[in-house]
Design a protein around this motif. Structure first.
Motif, short mmCIF file in Angstrom:
data_model
loop_
_atom_site.label_atom_id
_atom_site.label_comp_id
_atom_site.label_asym_id
_atom_site.label_seq_id
_atom_site.Cartn_x
_atom_site.Cartn_y
_atom_site.Cartn_z
N THR A 146 44.88 32.09 41.67
CA THR A 146 44.70 33.07 41.35
C THR A 146 43.30 33.16 40.89
O THR A 146 42.72 31.72 40.91
CB THR A 146 44.98 33.63 39.76
N VAL A 147 42.50 33.49 42.13
CA VAL A 147 40.84 33.92 41.84
C VAL A 147 40.20 34.88 40.69
O VAL A 147 41.50 36.72 41.33
CB VAL A 147 41.12 34.63 43.88
N GLU A 148 39.72 34.96 40.30
CA GLU A 148 39.30 35.86 39.23
C GLU A 148 37.45 36.10 39.54
O GLU A 148 37.46 35.23 39.04
CB GLU A 148 39.93 35.66 37.61
N PHE A 149 37.07 37.58 39.29
CA PHE A 149 35.37 37.19 39.70
C PHE A 149 35.74 38.72 38.20
O PHE A 149 35.93 39.45 38.70
CB PHE A 149 35.40 38.62 40.61
N SER A 150 34.76 38.22 37.34
CA SER A 150 34.90 39.15 36.26
C SER A 150 32.68 39.40 35.54
O SER A 150 32.52 38.38 36.09
CB SER A 150 35.38 38.46 34.94
N ARG A 210 36.76 40.95 46.38
CA ARG A 210 38.09 41.21 46.91
C ARG A 210 37.66 40.93 47.88
O ARG A 210 38.95 40.48 48.41
CB ARG A 210 38.51 42.79 46.97
N GLU A 251 31.43 35.35 35.95
CA GLU A 251 32.41 34.44 35.88
C GLU A 251 32.83 35.03 37.23
O GLU A 251 33.70 35.63 37.28
CB GLU A 251 32.88 34.70 34.61
N PHE A 252 33.47 33.91 37.82
CA PHE A 252 34.35 33.53 39.00
C PHE A 252 35.00 32.07 38.76
O PHE A 252 34.64 31.21 38.79
CB PHE A 252 33.22 32.86 40.80
N SER A 253 36.29 32.70 39.04
CA SER A 253 37.02 31.32 38.52
C SER A 253 38.27 30.84 39.54
O SER A 253 38.25 32.05 40.23
CB SER A 253 38.09 31.98 37.12
N LEU A 254 38.65 30.07 39.66
CA LEU A 254 39.94 29.38 40.42
C LEU A 254 40.57 28.97 39.56
O LEU A 254 40.48 28.52 38.75
CB LEU A 254 39.21 28.94 41.44
N SER A 255 42.36 29.19 39.56
CA SER A 255 43.72 28.30 38.97
C SER A 255 44.87 28.29 40.53
O SER A 255 44.92 29.04 40.30
CB SER A 255 43.68 29.32 38.43
#
Lengths: 325, 325
Positions: free
Chosen positions: B265-269, B131, A267-271
């Protein structure tokens, strides 16, 4: 220092102007506009505002131009035209027309020995890249893209064109149950209606027929008719107070199985508190990559799929290996 | 077809063997082993098992070798040695030694005109890339990496070496409150203890002093002493029934601000039922990229930071632009 020009000074152009201040290896050298340059005030101190018609005169004074126009009519003309004189980056986001835009820009940039990066930003852009990495790592699976919560400017504009509407703001919302099912690895078949809902805030003109406005919104083809849409009428003061930002975000989720049956989710998410400010940061990074690629003779048209991640970053290869890998 | 060799047939080598079956443009041609080839049974039908000492004889019959050894002692020797004869991919994951490994592999691969991709997988690998993209898009901010919930094989092995331990499994768990604070954009300063906890399942040998074992685990330098660790003693049957998988995963989260103060906020899970099966999928994709890069004359040593995303995917540029961007 990478000498950057901006073509177009709307929300995105202003975003790029501020993004450049966060990148120590870049300086803003000119802002090109189709408006009267004398009438355009920009935030950056001492940076000339130049008529877009005179851009060619700057071709030896800039390393790259970031084109901040709309995808409907601006970029299809501007990007090929500017690619004749500059390395360029744009955020062309009409997904269905990317192959045509690519072909036009490739010809212009290739013939001139320039490097063009098109369709940069987050979708297309970082979300495209997320789909590519996830699909490469997990070839058997399904990609899902959810947008929001966030403001869709195209949908907001569509509502504003309805008779009796003074102002409007449209939020796209992912359906939480759908996101959870995808995250849980169910790989569900989801209709358009099951993935997103739409929430519209409208300031009606005095005496306008609110029932008609609401009905016109909810039945508008392509924009709203396939969605569950909620329409709220608010005052101009409430609009200004509560809905003046341009937040957005979303998630790309891929769920699939490796050959022995184990299941995996990527999963790749942005807020994002400001869609144009964040998008501009991606464009600035792509501008750096375009300049580096051009210096290596990599000319023509590219998307973020063709950019080595290291080229986006203001770090040496040594520092990347020591600190980022 | 990309002709692939695998060097090393442990969990990861078996993962690559099954990953190749999900990539239509690849075929497994040989498995190299340091064990007696006659004694090694592999899952793939009709694929020769060859002594690693004889690998050089295959140098014209393979396009790339995926090296599936351990980072402590195997890869520092194997990758430079095999890079003399083949394009290679490894998953070297001792972060502090990546610069040294890079230098050694670069010399071997570069001198021979081969292409080597080191430190592929998910961390290092996809997490490194996450990253890099997040930092490039959002230069002012903070990166956080959380691992788990998942099995750490290094920590499990460390516990197994304690006297009186028959078997052990160590789960690394991110602290949910820490993850939530990071996701909320607080950019907190977090100690090692505040980010992760450790959960250990131990099968004790008959008559072993459980209090001593628990104390030795909890006070083990580097591995456990900086963490809040829970130790549970279970039976061999429970270990086999409940802890035979190798799940893992985690998140890279970057939170920061653009120049006008908006926060993003950027997230990779990742959530993986089998760490080696998923890692193998990434290695297979990097093998494709190594072959393509070599065919363009891009020789030497690279990490995933140097690979164009499009090179990882079994799709043409046209199809990528039409369907993935």
């Amino acid at each position: 220092m990478i000498r950057v020009g901006i073509a177009g000074y709307g929300n995105l152009g202003r975003g790029v102007e501020s993004a450049i201040t966060q990148n120590d290896d870049m300086e803003l050298k000119a802002v090109f506009t189709r408006r009267d340059p004398a009438a355009l005030k920009i935030a950056a101190q001492g940076v000339p505002v130049v008529s877009l018609a005179d851009a060619e005169q700057w071709k030896d004074r800039l390393d790259v131009v970031i084109i901040c126009g709309g995808s409907a009519t601006d970029l299809p003309a501007m990007t090929p035209a500017l690619a004749k004189h500059f390395n360029v980056v744009d955020s062309f986001d009409t997904h269905a027309n990317i192959p045509l835009h690519y072909a036009n820009v490739k010809k212009a940039a290739g013939d001139a020995g320039h490097t063009a990066v098109i369709s940069a930003g987050w979708d297309p852009g970082l979300f495209s890249i997320a789909r590519i990495y996830a699909t490469a790592a997990l070839p058997v699976g399904e990609n899902y893209t959810f947008w929001g919560p966030g403001v869709s400017q195209g949908h907001s504009d569509a509502v504003r064109r309805i008779e009796g509407v003074a102002d409007a703001r449209q939020y796209t919302l992912p359906v939480p149950e759908a996101v959870e099912r995808v995250r849980a690895g169910e790989n569900p078949a989801l209709s358009v209606r099951e993935k997103h809902t739409r929430l519209v805030y409208v300031v009606a003109k005095e005496g306008a027929d609110r029932a008609r406005i609401e009905n016109e919104i909810k039945t508008m083809p392509n924009y709203f008719d396939e969605y569950d849409t909620t329409v709220n009428f608010i005052t101009a003061e409430e609009m200004k107070r509560d809905h003046s930002g341009l937040p957005h975000g979303g998630s790309v989720i891929r769920s699939g199985s490796t050959a022995l049956g184990d299941r995996h989710t990527v999963e790749f998410s942005l807020s994002l508190q400001s869609n144009p400010q964040f998008t501009a940061g991606v464009l600035a990074a792509c501008a750096r990559a375009a300049v580096r690629m051009n210096s290596r003779g990599e000319t023509g048209c590219f998307t973020m799929a063709d950019i080595r991640p290291a080229d986006l970053l203001n770090m040496t290869g040594e520092d990347i290996r020591a600190h980022m890998i």
